[in-house]
Design an enzyme around this catalytic site. Sequence first.
Site, mmCIF file in Angstrom:
data_model
loop_
_atom_site.group_PDB
_atom_site.id
_atom_site.type_symbol
_atom_site.label_atom_id
_atom_site.label_comp_id
_atom_site.label_asym_id
_atom_site.label_seq_id
_atom_site.Cartn_x
_atom_site.Cartn_y
_atom_site.Cartn_z
ATOM 1 N N GLU A 29 6.007 1.816 -51.125
ATOM 2 C CA GLU A 29 6.210 2.053 -49.359
ATOM 3 C C GLU A 29 4.977 3.499 -49.491
ATOM 4 O O GLU A 29 5.111 4.406 -50.979
ATOM 5 C CB GLU A 29 6.930 2.634 -48.983
ATOM 6 C CG GLU A 29 7.276 3.408 -47.966
ATOM 7 C CD GLU A 29 6.363 2.516 -46.612
ATOM 8 O OE1 GLU A 29 5.941 3.572 -45.875
ATOM 9 O OE2 GLU A 29 6.725 1.927 -46.703
ATOM 10 N N ASP A 89 3.644 -7.682 -39.911
ATOM 11 C CA ASP A 89 2.238 -7.325 -38.633
ATOM 12 C C ASP A 89 0.969 -6.770 -39.199
ATOM 13 O O ASP A 89 -0.212 -6.807 -38.831
ATOM 14 C CB ASP A 89 2.417 -5.590 -38.391
ATOM 15 C CG ASP A 89 4.105 -6.302 -36.999
ATOM 16 O OD1 ASP A 89 3.944 -6.909 -36.078
ATOM 17 O OD2 ASP A 89 3.934 -4.585 -36.692
ATOM 18 N N ALA A 112 9.820 -8.574 -34.739
ATOM 19 C CA ALA A 112 11.071 -8.230 -36.143
ATOM 20 C C ALA A 112 11.406 -9.380 -36.794
ATOM 21 O O ALA A 112 11.036 -10.052 -37.785
ATOM 22 C CB ALA A 112 11.693 -7.556 -35.884
ATOM 23 N N ARG A 133 9.553 5.658 -25.226
ATOM 24 C CA ARG A 133 10.160 4.527 -25.519
ATOM 25 C C ARG A 133 11.650 5.707 -26.839
ATOM 26 O O ARG A 133 10.690 6.601 -27.252
ATOM 27 C CB ARG A 133 10.581 3.347 -26.773
ATOM 28 C CG ARG A 133 9.940 3.583 -28.403
ATOM 29 C CD ARG A 133 9.984 2.622 -29.284
ATOM 30 N NE ARG A 133 8.911 1.219 -28.782
ATOM 31 C CZ ARG A 133 9.505 -0.061 -28.702
ATOM 32 N NH1 ARG A 133 10.287 -0.521 -28.964
ATOM 33 N NH2 ARG A 133 8.721 -0.823 -27.769
ATOM 34 N N ARG A 148 16.785 0.787 -35.569
ATOM 35 C CA ARG A 148 15.387 0.098 -36.697
ATOM 36 C C ARG A 148 15.827 0.782 -38.143
ATOM 37 O O ARG A 148 15.849 0.182 -39.128
ATOM 38 C CB ARG A 148 14.142 0.230 -35.835
ATOM 39 C CG ARG A 148 13.124 -0.121 -37.233
ATOM 40 C CD ARG A 148 11.651 0.320 -37.400
ATOM 41 N NE ARG A 148 11.347 -0.383 -35.886
ATOM 42 C CZ ARG A 148 10.763 -1.519 -36.113
ATOM 43 N NH1 ARG A 148 10.371 -2.096 -37.171
ATOM 44 N NH2 ARG A 148 10.426 -1.684 -35.056
#
Length: 434
Positions: free
Chosen positions: A43, A315, A328, A196, A116
């Site tokens: 990551e 994605d 998702a 959001r 999330r």
Amino acid sequence: MLKQAGRMEKTLRIAIAGGGIASLCLAHSLTTQHPDWSIQIYEASPQIRDEGAAIGLATNAQEALKLISPSLREALDEAGGVECVPAVRIMVGTGKDSGVCVGDVPQPTPQITVHRTAFWNALRKRIPDGVLQLGKRLASISTDLDAEHPVTLTFSDSTTTSVDALIGCDGINSTVRQHILGPDYAPFYTSGYNHRVVVPLAEAEEAFGKEYCSLRTQYGWIGDGGFLLTDHCDEGRSMQVIAGWSDKGPWPYEAPFVEWDKERLKRDLEDWGDIGKAMLKIFLSRPTLHAAAGRTHPHTPTYLSPSAHIALAGDAAQSFPPFLGAGAGQAIEDALLLSTVLGLVTSPSDIPSALRVYDSIRRPRRAAIAAASMKAARLMTGRDPEVGVDPERIRGLLPVWKKEIFGVDLEGVQREARGLFEKGRGKSDVGGES
């Protein structure tokens, strides 16, 4: 390669680029099925940030989690997932019918909304220590089929590693996608954006009213050029609030996420009646307002590198507008099929066959969901010329709304994948790159 009792003589090495939800699901499955393999997630971010947003997981996503591992489905509840009951409720937001309830979208089982980051943390607990490496930004990829491990990854810190397979789950700006497809298939900005936030339920009740907040359902408001949404998460202690727009002209910024002018939001919501006023209370109370640009990919011709030792997922494979709430769930379906076909591998030479099966099944499915999401973007922002914001015309579509997402037999897909793998093991033309 010499094998004993169906096991490989050397350790199979699989790298996953990107540390998102699909990566954790896949890593959990592979480390459980094959504890002798080397599975690493790389990551780029030095730490996983709290994204402050929730995701909706429909029937297909919940079933995919369970098929990968019952423990992953349990993680959804552990993370405070909230069932949308009675369903997803569609309202009219603008025009003469503003405030009219159109109806509920029927679903085989209730959709679950989950924060999330809370879900990510629950999944993280289900992979062994040392599998996830943070701060490892992928810089370049090379392939040498004569090498012991054919795919070499070079990171921005100049370290390298070599693996037998690379799965690119590294998001919409994927380095792995760039390596496979080149710049012609980079993401592009759409003409929309969204705001959001997730707020405590007490704050939502202050803005929307207790009666509105009492139903743990997802409200979707269709209006002229926009779509508003609210739903619960954190076991009902919080509410997510979203305002999205479809046709506001070319995105004028280089960055996809920017601070936004609150006066502009006031103008965007001025025709939305009471729901618009309630949304303004929420958004204007934030210290700063941000907007995320709409982005998507062009049609993707393949998810595989020519050698089929590298594949795309999530994605990175094919992004699409969020108007069906399918992103998702599709990433989790990707993880399910990857775990299915890679779980059948008994030799490094099996990897191309496994990933070609994955590509042949997942690419058409994702392409169909992408097309449906584009159509939903027009419908849910009042831009379908045959529907507009007419309640009766919208109501007539509810019985088939999201049917593209639910209409899949995931166990049947797994059976198909296993059959194709056995049929094509060692061959080079199974599910070829078209």
